[in-house]
Design a protein around this motif. Structure first.
Motif, PDB file in Angstrom:
ATOM      1  N   PHE A 484      15.778 -24.358   9.440  1.00 29.43           N
ATOM      2  CA  PHE A 484      15.788 -22.977  10.057  1.00 29.43           C
ATOM      3  C   PHE A 484      17.309 -22.616  10.243  1.00 29.43           C
ATOM      4  CE2 PHE A 484      11.427 -23.840  11.375  1.00 29.43           C
ATOM      5  CZ  PHE A 484      10.768 -22.706  11.003  1.00 29.43           C
ATOM      6  N   SER A 485      18.135 -23.525   9.614  1.00 29.56           N
ATOM      7  CA  SER A 485      19.537 -23.279   9.825  1.00 29.56           C
ATOM      8  C   SER A 485      20.165 -22.175   8.944  1.00 29.56           C
ATOM      9  CB  SER A 485      20.368 -24.641   9.396  1.00 29.56           C
ATOM     10  OG  SER A 485      19.941 -24.840   7.934  1.00 29.56           O
ATOM     11  N   GLY A 486      19.455 -21.809   7.732  1.00 34.85           N
ATOM     12  CA  GLY A 486      20.007 -20.589   7.223  1.00 34.85           C
ATOM     13  C   GLY A 486      19.630 -19.339   7.744  1.00 34.85           C
ATOM     14  N   VAL A 487      18.504 -19.160   8.270  1.00 37.08           N
ATOM     15  CA  VAL A 487      17.986 -17.970   9.120  1.00 37.08           C
ATOM     16  C   VAL A 487      18.940 -17.840  10.279  1.00 37.08           C
ATOM     17  CG1 VAL A 487      16.108 -16.948  10.208  1.00 37.08           C
ATOM     18  CG2 VAL A 487      15.675 -18.157   8.053  1.00 37.08           C
ATOM     19  N   MET A 488      19.188 -19.071  10.979  1.00 37.43           N
ATOM     20  CA  MET A 488      19.934 -19.116  12.106  1.00 37.43           C
ATOM     21  C   MET A 488      21.322 -18.391  11.959  1.00 37.43           C
ATOM     22  SD  MET A 488      19.810 -19.334  15.328  1.00 37.43           S
ATOM     23  CE  MET A 488      18.438 -20.480  15.964  1.00 37.43           C
ATOM     24  N   GLY A 489      21.921 -18.758  10.655  1.00 46.39           N
ATOM     25  CA  GLY A 489      23.165 -18.579  10.168  1.00 46.39           C
ATOM     26  C   GLY A 489      23.158 -16.810   9.741  1.00 46.39           C
ATOM     27  N   LEU A 490      22.134 -16.432   9.494  1.00 50.87           N
ATOM     28  CA  LEU A 490      22.034 -15.108   9.175  1.00 50.87           C
ATOM     29  C   LEU A 490      21.843 -14.209  10.275  1.00 50.87           C
ATOM     30  CD1 LEU A 490      19.647 -14.533   6.112  1.00 50.87           C
ATOM     31  CD2 LEU A 490      21.790 -13.992   6.089  1.00 50.87           C
ATOM     32  N   ALA A 491      21.210 -14.758  11.224  1.00 51.04           N
ATOM     33  CA  ALA A 491      20.894 -14.191  12.810  1.00 51.04           C
ATOM     34  C   ALA A 491      22.209 -14.039  13.374  1.00 51.04           C
ATOM     35  CB  ALA A 491      19.996 -14.800  13.802  1.00 51.04           C
ATOM     36  N   GLU A 492      23.133 -15.169  13.312  1.00 52.82           N
ATOM     37  CA  GLU A 492      24.343 -15.251  13.750  1.00 52.82           C
ATOM     38  C   GLU A 492      25.401 -13.907  13.195  1.00 52.82           C
ATOM     39  OE1 GLU A 492      26.424 -18.912  13.512  1.00 52.82           O
ATOM     40  OE2 GLU A 492      24.837 -20.117  14.146  1.00 52.82           O
ATOM     41  N   ARG A 493      25.287 -13.676  12.019  1.00 58.11           N
ATOM     42  CA  ARG A 493      25.841 -12.395  11.398  1.00 58.11           C
ATOM     43  C   ARG A 493      25.435 -11.202  11.368  1.00 58.11           C
ATOM     44  NH1 ARG A 493      26.085 -17.016   7.906  1.00 58.11           N
ATOM     45  NH2 ARG A 493      24.828 -15.785   6.302  1.00 58.11           N
ATOM     46  N   CYS A 494      24.131 -11.145  11.727  1.00 62.44           N
ATOM     47  CA  CYS A 494      23.367  -9.761  11.411  1.00 62.44           C
ATOM     48  C   CYS A 494      22.844  -9.353  12.674  1.00 62.44           C
ATOM     49  CB  CYS A 494      22.153 -10.056  10.130  1.00 62.44           C
ATOM     50  SG  CYS A 494      23.176 -10.556   8.657  1.00 62.44           S
ATOM     51  N   LEU A 495      22.468 -10.072  13.518  1.00 67.42           N
ATOM     52  CA  LEU A 495      21.908  -9.626  15.024  1.00 67.42           C
ATOM     53  C   LEU A 495      22.875  -8.683  15.453  1.00 67.42           C
ATOM     54  CD1 LEU A 495      20.061 -12.356  16.596  1.00 67.42           C
ATOM     55  CD2 LEU A 495      19.028 -10.357  15.935  1.00 67.42           C
ATOM     56  N   ASP A 496      22.198  -7.563  16.280  1.00 68.92           N
ATOM     57  CA  ASP A 496      23.296  -6.794  16.982  1.00 68.92           C
ATOM     58  C   ASP A 496      23.777  -7.546  18.329  1.00 68.92           C
ATOM     59  OD1 ASP A 496      24.210  -4.794  18.629  1.00 68.92           O
ATOM     60  OD2 ASP A 496      22.727  -3.362  18.305  1.00 68.92           O
ATOM     61  N   PRO A 497      25.218  -7.503  18.298  1.00 68.02           N
ATOM     62  CA  PRO A 497      25.954  -8.118  19.608  1.00 68.02           C
ATOM     63  C   PRO A 497      25.245  -7.928  20.980  1.00 68.02           C
ATOM     64  CG  PRO A 497      27.488  -7.471  17.713  1.00 68.02           C
ATOM     65  CD  PRO A 497      26.240  -6.768  17.379  1.00 68.02           C
ATOM     66  N   ALA A 498      24.981  -6.564  20.901  1.00 71.29           N
ATOM     67  CA  ALA A 498      24.411  -6.233  22.215  1.00 71.29           C
ATOM     68  C   ALA A 498      22.999  -6.945  22.712  1.00 71.29           C
ATOM     69  CB  ALA A 498      23.650  -4.916  22.306  1.00 71.29           C
TER      70      ALA A 498
END
Length: 598
Positions: A484-498
């Motif tokens: 799941f490292s790829g999805v986790m990397g996307l989440a780091e860049r794409c999730l709302d910082p809030a």
């Protein structure tokens, strides 16, 4: 009797090359009043001072083992960049991001610290949204980074501005900047057409592409006419790039030019022209393709009251089909007739099928049975047509309900070449995010990775929540964490910082369930710590890019209040990733980030 020659009465013409060392020594021993030194004396400078300057330069050359040579021509001054400078905190942040260029080791990266190399694309995109320029002192490092990472070049060169081209002419290591500037040129208001024509004829290729894009955006007809002035003399590869710039703002007025390009001597240019014409539902090429496709696909009259689609692929690829962009030779493993059929259907306006199938809506047409196992081939072609024509109704029908059981097998059966990710790009941002969120809730993350890459950044709250919930479920189940490292990397860049504070509870180390991968609890804890830390850092980076409160009234120290507000909206809302599918695929192998805003 010795006669002394005055320098004023017998001047020596300036030397075109550095004077030999013995001549300088002789002039120094005899004195400049008795022997004029073989050097150029600048206005207001004494002969003795000129001699000492030349001796100093020659000494340095001798120590460096350089042969004397004429001085090179001084380069022209760098062009001005009128954009506002970065705020001090953002300038320091850019220096840190450019300095951290170490290899993170790929997809198995461990540790709780944010990966700065993954945040640089986001920072560049956000800075570009505000309209800032890169600091002069950081231009070399920025160009070096863009040289090493091709994914950064468009945003990096756009931030570097016209001075990137100036520097690239002085350093061969940066010559890639001369092939593409990463953004459209700025057309000053009221610029004379003669000046635009001169820039078009004399500019470098990258400058011409940027100029054509800028003219095209302001006046599509003027851009097309500008291209037509030199079309016949351009190289094939340049014609292809210039033709591709017509995609933005494509109108029916472009049809005559594109029809002419169908007879181009380059096969790739002809194919691109045909693709653009097929994206114009009212074009003559689209009508020709529709007539051919209507012969091949229709309702089977022998099926009785139950509507069934019958398919009869073309038996030959004649010269007319080839001129209209149909490639006659299929790829390996593909039958000729199915290959020709797919190209015909792909180039046919989708609106015509509703009339040919008795006024049925796209959803009803897609649900009709297809005889003789032609369903996959036909639906794949309709998917490509929906992407090419940007038809949301057909894309919606072909995607179907994301939460339906076994929906992935129905939408993309075995042997299918359709790309669900490209279909999703046709939908509006909010609907796209909602579809992917429902898909993840029903099917998990394994088939959704590339879909996530084309969703607007930052992810909408339902999509972000579905991704985090799926990751949390995988952690609780003791799933193999590194998958799941790829999805986790996307989440780091794409999730709302809030969402950082809400996710903090996931950073605790949990007990590993029976049968879990060894060490998975610690990995998941680190991964969620890194996720929360990255979201908070992105929030800080966003705040650093905000212009000073008085920027709108100081007249030149930063963006105007209106521009700052617009840039803030863009940075907060994010930009739809045009090449998100490719970005997501690259992220799976620990490639750089997706270029979205922090």
């Amino acid at each position: 009797m010795t006669t002394t020659t005055s320098p004023e009465t017998n001047p020596t013409p300036p030397a075109t090359a550095p004077a030999p060392w013995p001549d300088l020594v002789s002039a120094a021993l005899l004195g400049t009043e008795r022997r004029l030194p073989p050097v150029t004396v600048r206005p207001g400078q004494s002969a003795a001072a000129a001699l000492l300057d030349a001796a100093a330069v020659s000494t340095v050359r001798r120590r460096a083992a350089l042969r004397p040579a004429p001085a090179g021509e001084r380069p022209a001054p760098a062009p001005d960049d009128p954009r506002p400078p970065l705020p001090p905190a953002a300038r320091r942040r850019l220096a840190l991001l450019l300095a951290d260029r170490g290899d993170t080791g790929g997809g198995g990266r461990r540790g709780a610290s944010p990966d700065l190399t993954e945040l640089l694309p986001q920072w560049l995109a956000a800075a570009g949204a505000y309209g800032y320029r890169a600091p002069e002192a950081l231009l070399p490092a920025l160009l070096d980074t863009a040289r090493a990472r091709t994914d950064l070049r468009p945003a990096a060169l756009a931030l570097a501005g016209p001075r990137a081209l100036w520097l690239a002419r002085l350093n061969d290591a940066w010559k890639f900047a001369l092939r593409g500037t990463g953004g459209a040129a700025v057309l000053p208001e009221g610029e004379a057409p003669e000046e635009i024509a001169r820039r078009w004829e004399e500019g470098l290729f990258a400058e011409r592409v940027a100029l054509l894009t800028a003219v095209r955006r302001r006046d599509p007809e003027a851009g097309r006419d500008l291209l037509g002035t030199t079309w016949s003399t351009e190289r094939a590869e340049d014609r292809l790039m210039f033709l591709d710039s017509l995609r933005d703002g494509l109108t029916a007025g472009d049809e005559p030019f594109l029809e002419q390009a169908l007879s181009d001597r380059s096969r790739t240019v002809r194919a691109t022209a045909a693709e653009l014409l097929s994206a114009l539902p009212g074009s003559a090429l689209a009508a020709r393709m529709a007539r051919r496709a209507q012969v091949c696909v229709g309702l089977d009259p022998a099926a009785g009251p139950e509507a069934v689609i019958r398919v009869e692929p073309p038996r030959e690829c004649d010269a007319g089909m080839q001129r209209d962009g149909v490639v006659s030779k299929p790829p390996s493993g593909r039958g000729e007739r199915s290959w020709w059929l797919g190209q015909l259907v792909e180039a046919t306006p989708l609106g015509g099928w509703e009339a040919w199938f008795g006024g049925r809506a796209p959803e009803e047409i897609v649900a009709l049975p297809v005889a003789d196992n032609w369903r996959t081939e036909l639906h794949d072609a309709w998917c490509r047509a929906a992407v090419r024509q940007r038809d949301a109704a057909w894309a919606r029908a072909l995607l179907g309900v994301p939460g339906a059981p076994s929906r992935t097998d129905e939408v993309a059966p075995a042997g299918s070449s359709r790309d669900l990710t490209k279909l999703l790009t046709v939908l509006p941002d909010g609907e796209r995010a909602g579809w992917v969120a429902e898909f993840i809730a029903a099917h998990g993350l394994s088939d959704a990775f590339r879909m996530l890459g084309v969703c607007a950044v930052p992810w909408a709250e339902p999509l972000g929540r579905s991704v985090v919930d799926a990751l949390d479920i995988a952690r609780d189940a003791g799933s193999y964490p590194w998958s799941f490292s790829g999805v986790m990397g996307l989440a780091e860049r794409c999730l709302d910082p809030a969402a950082a504070d809400r996710l903090a509870m996931l950073t605790a180390v949990t007990d590993e369930p029976e049968g879990a991968s060894p060490g998975s609890g610690g990995y998941w804890s680190e991964a969620f710590q890194r996720l929360v830390g990255t979201l908070r850092l992105r929030a800080t980076m966003r705040a650093e890019l905000l212009p000073p409160p008085d920027a709108g009234t100081t007249g030149g120290s930063g963006p105007t209040a209106g521009a700052a507000a617009a840039a803030t909206a863009r940075a907060v809302a994010g930009a739809d990733t045009a090449a998100g599918a490719d970005t997501a695929a690259g992220a799976a192998t620990a490639a750089p980030g997706d270029g979205s805003a922090p």
